[in-house]
Design a protein around this motif. Structure first.
Motif, short mmCIF file in Angstrom:
data_model
loop_
_atom_site.label_atom_id
_atom_site.label_comp_id
_atom_site.label_asym_id
_atom_site.label_seq_id
_atom_site.Cartn_x
_atom_site.Cartn_y
_atom_site.Cartn_z
N SER A 244 -15.80 23.74 -22.66
CA SER A 244 -15.28 23.14 -23.89
C SER A 244 -14.03 23.89 -24.35
O SER A 244 -13.78 25.03 -23.96
CB SER A 244 -16.34 23.21 -24.99
N LEU A 245 -13.26 23.24 -25.22
CA LEU A 245 -12.08 23.88 -25.77
C LEU A 245 -12.45 25.18 -26.50
O LEU A 245 -11.79 26.20 -26.33
CB LEU A 245 -11.37 22.91 -26.73
N LEU B 2 -5.32 27.24 -20.39
CA LEU B 2 -6.33 26.74 -21.32
C LEU B 2 -6.66 25.28 -20.98
O LEU B 2 -7.82 24.87 -20.92
CB LEU B 2 -5.79 26.85 -22.75
N GLU B 3 -5.60 24.51 -20.75
CA GLU B 3 -5.81 23.09 -20.40
C GLU B 3 -6.62 22.96 -19.10
O GLU B 3 -7.55 22.16 -19.01
CB GLU B 3 -4.47 22.37 -20.25
N SER C 86 -5.55 16.57 -22.13
CA SER C 86 -4.44 16.59 -21.16
C SER C 86 -3.12 17.01 -21.81
O SER C 86 -2.13 17.20 -21.11
CB SER C 86 -4.28 15.22 -20.53
N LYS C 87 -3.12 17.16 -23.12
CA LYS C 87 -1.89 17.58 -23.80
C LYS C 87 -1.92 19.05 -24.23
O LYS C 87 -0.95 19.55 -24.80
CB LYS C 87 -1.66 16.70 -25.03
N ILE C 88 -3.03 19.74 -23.97
CA ILE C 88 -3.15 21.13 -24.44
C ILE C 88 -2.01 21.99 -23.89
O ILE C 88 -1.45 22.83 -24.60
CB ILE C 88 -4.52 21.72 -24.01
N GLY C 89 -1.66 21.76 -22.63
CA GLY C 89 -0.64 22.57 -21.98
C GLY C 89 0.73 22.47 -22.64
O GLY C 89 1.60 23.33 -22.42
#
Ligand SMILES: [Zn+2]
Length: 588
Positions: A519-520, A495-496, A565-568
């Motif tokens: 986009s997210l 996802l990230e 950058s923190k999604i992961g």
């Protein structure tokens, strides 16, 4: 029957739920107005105090969800949902966390991945010494395993040619066979004992479609390439027992649930002859035991040169037999080409770094088209592995032609991977209704992507590397997955990557081909509603809406309010599948 015309309300599938409950849910949900408390249908479970991102375009946000009989009864504010609470209702407090639909992984090799969990794992081993240490430790801990098996080693560990050698394994284990699969499933590594058991000697000739790597004296080095070569060794490895396979599947299912997955699309074995569909009775057994907490859609792997009438009948029979919410079968998977890193993906023009090579199609083009038409005619959804632009074009041509010829509609044939489509073909996904089934983590811009993949195709074609944005902007449906065990089953790093096109370390600055970022919200749709659509399940799965199955997850951080950058780093703190909480962290 005198039925109100509610089915004309877009987005609501009312066939599968009692009219009364859906009508109520619909009124509460869409009006936002308090409905008389006495009229509310009692819920088995309510989830309260959440930031519920429904992935449903018209009502993307809510606070709470009511669940009954494994389905979503209502979605709304805490106040609205509390009306469904009766003394027996379980209450789950989401504590302000983000709540999402359960994820679907559209591309896994489930039995392979599950089996590998209990074997030697070499994914992140950086040196030969580290590999030796792990293999040695594993072998000592499993003295009764007849073979030492594992996977995940990578080519850069073995400079200069990237190929492993039997001597490194013989040094540590001379008397027991060792057999290790490379991370991409294209090359294997055997020790001398394994070669001896498989009767591979200097005299053994290369089987079709594979090769036994040899040194200058003609002696096998222990490296074995591609399927057919691997098959020589695999046939002498004892088949795991039924109980061992069930145990492996339980571990795989548990891991999937921990990552927030509610469904996987299983694309057959990584290797020929190891098909999950042949093991469908194992999934049945888990279901009978109440252990099935992951939904499965299974495709049957068809290898060149031909598809037999018997295979076609087997796929139709599997589809007729398995088509419920938990176990569904009936897709067909075909491989058209290899991979760009090894110049085996089929390209329209030669590789930029090796002008003599352009890759080969694994099927005869006319035969492939013929069999796609045969499958299409039977209403079978086709999944084609196509990485290079030439393979992608052939798959699109075949799907287009089959649809015209058979007059079929909405079969949603898919292309898997799509690493480098030609500019002319990108709009065809939307136009033809072909699903773009892509694995964002394969585009992870590490050394492999930037130093091997990109130079191989050259700068012009690299601009369309994993063209998420272009395909979507031209109306194509993006459905996301992992390709486990080739990469991790964890969807959060994928996802990230789709959003940032950067590594976890933030390189390259500004992102690799940043124009292909999405986009997210769009990336989330790839793992939820679009993924459901890609498996013909969007009416019952993929978003948090009344009448759909109650598959939802609570996650550790609010993805919409953190640095991409923190999604992961997201952790799933609770997973609910079919209304049952099947995973939750201790702290939640
Ligand atoms: Zn795959």
């Amino acid at each position: 029957m005198n039925t109100p015309r509610l089915s004309s309300v877009p987005g609501y599938d009312l066939k599968s739920i009692p009219l009364k409950s859906s009508l109520l849910a619909l009124l509460v949900f869409s009006s936002g107005v308090a409905f008389p408390a006495t009229a509310a249908e009692p819920a088995d479970t309510v989830v309260l105090h959440g930031r519920v991102y429904t992935v449903e375009a018209r009502h993307p946000w809510a606070e709470a969800v009511a669940i009954r009989n494994g389905e979503i009864l209502a979605v709304g504010t805490d106040e609205e949902i509390l009306r469904h609470r009766v003394p027996t209702t379980k209450v789950l407090d989401a504590k302000g966390h983000l709540v999402l639909p359960g994820f679907t992984d559209c591309h896994v090799h489930f039995l392979d991945g599950s089996t590998s969990l209990s074997q030697v794992q070499l994914e992140d081993a950086k040196t030969i010494a580290e590999i030796q240490q792990r293999v040695k430790t594993y072998a000592a801990a499993h003295p009764s395993d007849p073979w030492v098996l594992g996977r995940g080693w990578t080519y850069p560990v073995f400079p200069p040619d990237g190929l492993p050698n039997k001597k490194y394994l013989d040094e540590i284990i001379p008397d027991r066979p060792v057999y290790l699969e490379g991370f991409d499933g294209h090359t294997w590594w055997a020790n001398s004992k394994a070669l001896a058991l498989a009767r591979i000697t200097k005299e053994t000739s290369d089987p079709p479609g594979g090769s036994i790597v040899r040194d200058t004296a003609g002696e096998p080095t222990g490296a074995i390439k591609e399927d057919a070569a691997d098959a020589i060794v695999r046939r002498v490895i004892p088949e795991p027992s039924r109980e061992a396979k069930l145990q492996a599947l339980r571990a795989g299912i548990h891991l999937a649930n921990q990552f927030g997955l509610a469904r996987v699309h299983v694309l057959g074995g990584v290797n020929a002859g190891r098909d999950d569909l042949q093991n469908v009775d194992l999934f049945e057994e888990l279901r009978r035991n109440g252990e099935l907490t992951l939904r499965f859609y299974l495709a049957y792997r068809l290898d060149p040169p031909d598809v037999s009438g018997q295979q076609l009948r087997a796929i139709v029979a599997a589809r007729d037999r398995y088509h419920d919410d938990w176990i569904a079968a009936g897709g067909a998977k075909l491989f058209l080409d290899g991979v760009i890193e090894t110049h085996t993906a089929a390209m329209l023009e030669p590789y930029s770094d090796s002008p003599a090579l352009s890759g080969d199609l694994l099927w005869d083009a006319d035969k492939y088209k013929h069999f796609v038409a045969q499958l299409d005619q039977r209403g079978i959804q086709v999944f084609t592995h196509a990485i290079g632009d030439r393979a992608i074009r052939l798959a699109l041509d075949a799907y287009e032609q089959a649809g015209k010829q058979n007059g079929t509609k909405d079969l949603r044939h898919r292309i898997e991977h799509i690493e480098d489509a030609s500019a002319a073909d990108i709009p065809r996904f939307g136009r033809l209704g072909v699903i773009a089934s892509m694995q964002p983590l394969h585009s992870y811009p590490d050394e492999d992507t930037l130093k091997s993949w990109a130079p191989n195709v050259g700068p012009e074609r690299a601009q369309r590397g994993w063209a998420f944005h272009s395909i979507e902007a031209a109306g194509g449906v993006l459905a996301f997955g992992s390709d486990w065990p080739i990469v991790t089953l964890n969807p959060w790093s994928g996802l990230e990557t789709a959003v940032t096109r950067q590594t976890a370390e933030g390189t390259p600055k500004g992102g690799w081909i940043p124009s292909q970022r999405i986009s997210l919200a769009d990336a989330l749709r790839g793992y939820t509603l679009n993924a459901a659509f890609a498996g013909h399940r969007e009416k019952s799965e993929g978003s948090i809406e009344p009448g759909k199955v109650a598959d939802l997850i609570v996650v550790s951080q609010d993805l919409f309010h953190i640095e991409p950058s923190k999604i992961g780093k997201t952790r799933v703190v609770l997973t609910m599948v079919g209304g049952q909480v099947i995973w939750r962290t201790q702290s939640f």
